[in-house]
Write an enzyme that holds these catalytic residues in place. Sequence first.
Site, PDB file in Angstrom:
ATOM      1  N   LYS A 140      52.142  30.526  52.536  1.00 55.11           N
ATOM      2  CA  LYS A 140      52.222  30.767  53.981  1.00 55.11           C
ATOM      3  C   LYS A 140      53.667  30.996  54.425  1.00 55.11           C
ATOM      4  O   LYS A 140      53.970  31.970  55.101  1.00 55.11           O
ATOM      5  CB  LYS A 140      51.609  29.575  54.719  1.00 55.11           C
ATOM      6  CG  LYS A 140      51.387  29.841  56.181  1.00 55.11           C
ATOM      7  CD  LYS A 140      50.719  28.650  56.849  1.00 55.11           C
ATOM      8  CE  LYS A 140      49.271  28.518  56.418  1.00 55.11           C
ATOM      9  NZ  LYS A 140      48.749  27.173  56.600  1.00 55.11           N
ATOM     10  N   ARG A 154      52.181  23.108  59.830  1.00 51.62           N
ATOM     11  CA  ARG A 154      51.130  23.449  58.860  1.00 51.62           C
ATOM     12  C   ARG A 154      51.595  23.292  57.423  1.00 51.62           C
ATOM     13  O   ARG A 154      52.771  23.447  57.126  1.00 51.62           O
ATOM     14  CB  ARG A 154      50.722  24.928  59.022  1.00 51.62           C
ATOM     15  CG  ARG A 154      50.115  25.271  60.342  1.00 51.62           C
ATOM     16  CD  ARG A 154      50.034  26.793  60.440  1.00 51.62           C
ATOM     17  NE  ARG A 154      49.867  27.228  61.791  1.00 51.62           N
ATOM     18  CZ  ARG A 154      48.718  27.683  62.288  1.00 51.62           C
ATOM     19  NH1 ARG A 154      47.668  27.773  61.531  1.00 51.62           N
ATOM     20  NH2 ARG A 154      48.643  28.056  63.545  1.00 51.62           N
ATOM     21  N   GLY A 170      41.885  24.867  53.755  1.00 49.20           N
ATOM     22  CA  GLY A 170      41.275  23.707  54.401  1.00 49.20           C
ATOM     23  C   GLY A 170      41.505  22.378  53.707  1.00 49.20           C
ATOM     24  O   GLY A 170      40.966  21.357  54.130  1.00 49.20           O
ATOM     25  N   MET A 191      44.443  20.729  53.192  1.00 53.12           N
ATOM     26  CA  MET A 191      45.485  19.867  53.742  1.00 53.12           C
ATOM     27  C   MET A 191      45.479  19.934  55.262  1.00 53.12           C
ATOM     28  O   MET A 191      44.656  20.621  55.847  1.00 53.12           O
ATOM     29  CB  MET A 191      46.832  20.269  53.160  1.00 53.12           C
ATOM     30  CG  MET A 191      46.918  19.921  51.688  1.00 53.12           C
ATOM     31  SD  MET A 191      48.425  20.482  50.962  1.00 53.12           S
ATOM     32  CE  MET A 191      48.233  22.226  50.939  1.00 53.12           C
ATOM     33  N   ARG A 242      47.466  36.602  53.909  1.00 52.81           N
ATOM     34  CA  ARG A 242      47.408  36.247  52.483  1.00 52.81           C
ATOM     35  C   ARG A 242      46.448  37.201  51.791  1.00 52.81           C
ATOM     36  O   ARG A 242      45.630  37.857  52.457  1.00 52.81           O
ATOM     37  CB  ARG A 242      46.957  34.800  52.291  1.00 52.81           C
ATOM     38  CG  ARG A 242      45.599  34.518  52.894  1.00 52.81           C
ATOM     39  CD  ARG A 242      45.255  33.048  52.761  1.00 52.81           C
ATOM     40  NE  ARG A 242      44.069  32.740  53.542  1.00 52.81           N
ATOM     41  CZ  ARG A 242      43.733  31.525  53.941  1.00 52.81           C
ATOM     42  NH1 ARG A 242      44.496  30.516  53.674  1.00 52.81           N
ATOM     43  NH2 ARG A 242      42.637  31.316  54.630  1.00 52.81           N
ATOM     44  N   HIS A 283      21.191  24.232  22.183  1.00 54.01           N
ATOM     45  CA  HIS A 283      20.328  25.353  21.816  1.00 54.01           C
ATOM     46  C   HIS A 283      19.939  26.163  23.047  1.00 54.01           C
ATOM     47  O   HIS A 283      20.086  27.392  23.085  1.00 54.01           O
ATOM     48  CB  HIS A 283      19.080  24.811  21.115  1.00 54.01           C
ATOM     49  CG  HIS A 283      18.083  25.864  20.794  1.00 54.01           C
ATOM     50  ND1 HIS A 283      17.028  26.156  21.617  1.00 54.01           N
ATOM     51  CD2 HIS A 283      18.023  26.733  19.760  1.00 54.01           C
ATOM     52  CE1 HIS A 283      16.333  27.151  21.086  1.00 54.01           C
ATOM     53  NE2 HIS A 283      16.922  27.518  19.954  1.00 54.01           N
ATOM     54  N   SER A 306      34.510  35.348   9.855  1.00 53.76           N
ATOM     55  CA  SER A 306      34.094  35.239  11.245  1.00 53.76           C
ATOM     56  C   SER A 306      34.172  33.771  11.629  1.00 53.76           C
ATOM     57  O   SER A 306      33.525  32.922  10.993  1.00 53.76           O
ATOM     58  CB  SER A 306      32.669  35.764  11.411  1.00 53.76           C
ATOM     59  OG  SER A 306      32.299  35.615  12.764  1.00 53.76           O
ATOM     60  N   CYS A 360      32.805  34.354  16.420  1.00 55.75           N
ATOM     61  CA  CYS A 360      31.448  34.517  16.933  1.00 55.75           C
ATOM     62  C   CYS A 360      30.916  33.254  17.578  1.00 55.75           C
ATOM     63  O   CYS A 360      29.762  33.188  17.965  1.00 55.75           O
ATOM     64  CB  CYS A 360      30.511  35.018  15.847  1.00 55.75           C
ATOM     65  SG  CYS A 360      30.346  33.846  14.482  1.00 55.75           S
ATOM     66  N   TYR A 410      38.339  41.349  16.218  1.00 59.32           N
ATOM     67  CA  TYR A 410      37.330  41.438  17.272  1.00 59.32           C
ATOM     68  C   TYR A 410      36.862  40.067  17.725  1.00 59.32           C
ATOM     69  O   TYR A 410      37.085  39.065  17.032  1.00 59.32           O
ATOM     70  CB  TYR A 410      36.121  42.263  16.813  1.00 59.32           C
ATOM     71  CG  TYR A 410      35.293  41.608  15.730  1.00 59.32           C
ATOM     72  CD1 TYR A 410      34.273  40.703  16.045  1.00 59.32           C
ATOM     73  CD2 TYR A 410      35.530  41.888  14.378  1.00 59.32           C
ATOM     74  CE1 TYR A 410      33.527  40.088  15.059  1.00 59.32           C
ATOM     75  CE2 TYR A 410      34.781  41.280  13.379  1.00 59.32           C
ATOM     76  CZ  TYR A 410      33.776  40.375  13.728  1.00 59.32           C
ATOM     77  OH  TYR A 410      33.041  39.760  12.759  1.00 59.32           O
TER      78      TYR A 410
HETATM   79  C1  PEP Z   1      29.372  28.644  15.282  1.00 60.26           C
HETATM   80  O1  PEP Z   1      29.230  27.599  14.672  1.00 60.26           O
HETATM   81  O2  PEP Z   1      30.341  28.893  16.009  1.00 60.26           O
HETATM   82  C2  PEP Z   1      28.348  29.694  15.190  1.00 60.26           C
HETATM   83  C3  PEP Z   1      28.510  30.859  15.757  1.00 60.26           C
HETATM   84  O3  PEP Z   1      27.197  29.362  14.564  1.00 60.26           O
HETATM   85  P1  PEP Z   1      26.014  28.532  15.238  1.00 60.26           P
HETATM   86  O4  PEP Z   1      26.316  28.364  16.672  1.00 60.26           O
HETATM   87  O5  PEP Z   1      24.778  29.323  15.001  1.00 60.26           O
HETATM   88  O6  PEP Z   1      26.061  27.274  14.452  1.00 60.26           O
END
Ligand code: PEP
Length: 907
Positions: free
Chosen positions: A27, A98, A107, A109, A371, A489, A797, A864, A884
């Site tokens: 501000k 202010r 909001g 303070m 702002r 899961h 991976s 992954c 990747y």
């Molecule tokens: C992991 O463990 O990061 C993975 C991708 O395998 P999962 O989640 O299937 O165990």
Amino acid sequence: MEKKRVYTFGNGEAEGKADMRNLLGGKGANLAEMNLIGVPVPPGFTITTEVCNEYYEIGKEAVVKILKEDVEKALHGVEVLMRSKFGDVENPLLVSVRSGARASMPGMMDTILNLGLNDEVVEGLSRKTANPRFAWDSYRRFVQMYGDVVLGMKPTNKEDIDPFEAIIESVKEGKGVKLDNELDVEDLKELVKRFKLAVKEQTGQDFPVSAYEQLWGAICAVFNSWMNERAILYRKMEGIPAEWGTAVSVQAMVFGNMGNNSATGVCFSRDAGSGEDLFNGEYLINAQGEDVVAGIRTPQQITKIGSQRWAERAGISEEVRSSKYPSMEEAMPEIYNELDKLQTKLENHYHDMQDMEFTVQEGKLWFLQTRNGKRTGAAMVKIAMDLLHQGMIDEKTALLRCEPNKLDELLHPVFDKAALKTAKTLTRGLPASPGAATGQIVFFADDAALWAADSKKVILVRIETSPEDLAGMAVAEGILTARGGMTSHAAVVARGMGKCCISGAGAMNVDYKARTVEIDGVVLNEGDFISLNGTTGEVYQGKVNTKAAEVSGDFAQLMDLCDKYSRLKVRTNADTPHDAMVARQFGAVGIGLCRTEHMFFESQKIVAMREMILAPDVEGRKKALGKLLPYQKDDFKGIFRAMDGCPVNIRLLDPPLHEFVPHDEKGQQEMADAMGVTVSYIRQRVESLCEHNPMLGHRGCRLGNTYPEITEMQTRAIIGAALELKKEGLDPHPEIMVPLTGILYEFEAQEKIIRDTAAQLFEEFGTEIPFKVGTMIEIPRAALTADRIASRAEYFSFGTNDLTQMTFGYSRDDIASFLPVYLEKKILKVDPFQVLDQKGVGQLIEMAVQKGRSVRPELKCGICGEHGGEPSSVKFCHKVGLNYVSCSPFRVPIARLAAAQAAVEEK
Ligand code: PEP
Ligand code: MG
């Protein structure tokens, strides 16, 4: 040189400027900057954020002492510009005080307006303005605000209303009126008298009369408010450090409540909801700032078009609108024109959408604040692309203007805003997979499938889900579980499907037998409607209407821009052709993880799978695997087709076998019939598969190494599918991945089976295709010995779900039992299963990449685990040189943006 603590601004001059927001707060810095670019701002000064830290170090009295001279000097400058005097009876200057931190904390303070009034000054103000009602109204607002904020007036019981509001209510009741503005001067005088009495009663002190005493009280109160509960909570949520402190801006008051040529309002240079390049906002004639937000009077639209759109929505005719609810553009055309010019000027200056506050005092326009405006995900993308096309920002800035996580809002269905207003919140769980869903409660996956086949929309409510529930999850609108964290899961699968999911809603008591769920005393039955907001974790009772998200042209353009700058590629975790297609549409350039186990759960496949597991010997297993082979091959063909020309990384069977077998009597009887054995045999086999710690048990490549025939069958299915498609003229690129490698030999043994089987198939088909064999790095030992493993594995991976689990020793499935406390106590800053732990787990990744590439320089490395779609983790992956990231389909755009930002920020 003495440290500068006070920065003045006014009359087109300022000691500060926009880039000093760390010192002056957002501000204060913008108030200075507005002066410099010729926007009219009431004069004032800003006390720096550093003083806030001093305040907490040396205390109130010492800080007032070191500030005194500077503040008095600065205030004198304001007096000169405003041609009035602070505390003077005949010609008083009033000020506002202010807060203003480096990051906007709306909001959180405190603010005090109309400061400098007392019983004598109010009379002077009344004479000066010839407006006693205005003077007394300002005074009663001041006493009330100051009493609340500085003197800490609170209701005696937490059930009571604010003591000042209670007095207002009783005076209004005595007069028989309903609205504040129906009170006359005498009533206002009565209010002030009773307010001050209440202060004396509760605090034992008289309300301060001296203007300077009031000022110091207010300045210190703003510093105190930096540490109030809501500010602390907000900082925690937004990751704002306490050391940043707040600045304090003291500014001459201007009044929007001085009659019908005065007004106050809030406006935006573009639409914060849609991003449309349309000036808009709301204002009130003859009102003070807080009236606009307090909802006592309904504010009017600033622009004519905004007003017309509003009337259309409210079903008000143009005739009624223009006479009863005219826009500022119509009611105050000259001021409107000036406002419009200045808002354009501010946006052009800051190169971003502005959120501004203004006041008109007797025909003169003043800006009180500007702002960068907060906005929705859709508006964020549209504004960034529009500003780019309008030449206001360059490509890199456009990329950095977009917050990756906010893209999510664009990709999933959302609740209808109006419907949400009346919805009743039942409880809150973890926001496991974003989106909005509404449907009827079912408790079992097979019921979900039946109800869905009957065109019903269902929400699958479970204590927790297992792979057996997959078919039910696939047809449900959303999933709600009582247990499980962000990588449970249910959460992982739902995110993969782009399906709304709330996990770990601990307040929920699910009774499968009674088919009820009880939440805080509310009992819901199967078939009752509930609604889930997977983005916030909120569970609502009943139906809340949703609407599909729109992915606009701007979004596609932003994505193209990402690819222009990023080095990191983005693949997807997908187990079905449908998910692969969705991800490809979002720009995934391959599959980084195909979890084959998810393919075994459809009806006929599961019987063959169970047969394989329950078989007494190798022969029995091989027979069952023979039945599974054609199913698997078909599945892989579907996926290769959807990802034609792109790499598809398929992981061999990973989860413990007991997850697949029937634990209920009915299922066990079915298997006994199918296999021609007794139920007690099946029961005994199922029991023998149970493990104390399945996550660390018979899973991953331990399965393939104890039952090599599984690896052989899966390789036949993968390579066989690819060879058949090659014959059809397609271009499959299989990669076969060994899970949970910890020891080089575990990998070598699996690799041998894979290569031998592939060689056999090449011979059978009379042709070959290139393929790669790599491994997951998800056991700390694998990371530590990555050079040995890379001597055989062609790619790595990183399975950061398991790697996090094993590095911290926190069970993925049980973390919900202690994580909230750990976060609360700040033992952990964030859930490490969501945001990659760069110091620990990250160190293992970085080391494994280096070690791996030391023996195989071209080693391809990806990630992954769930972190592959989380922006800060994606940026880390860029930094340590991964090739990747792979994430669930709906997170692909988020990862693409984060990858581009990582590249842009690096330079
Ligand atoms: C992991 O463990 O990061 C993975 C991708 O395998 P999962 O989640 O299937 O165990
Ligand atoms: Mg794993």
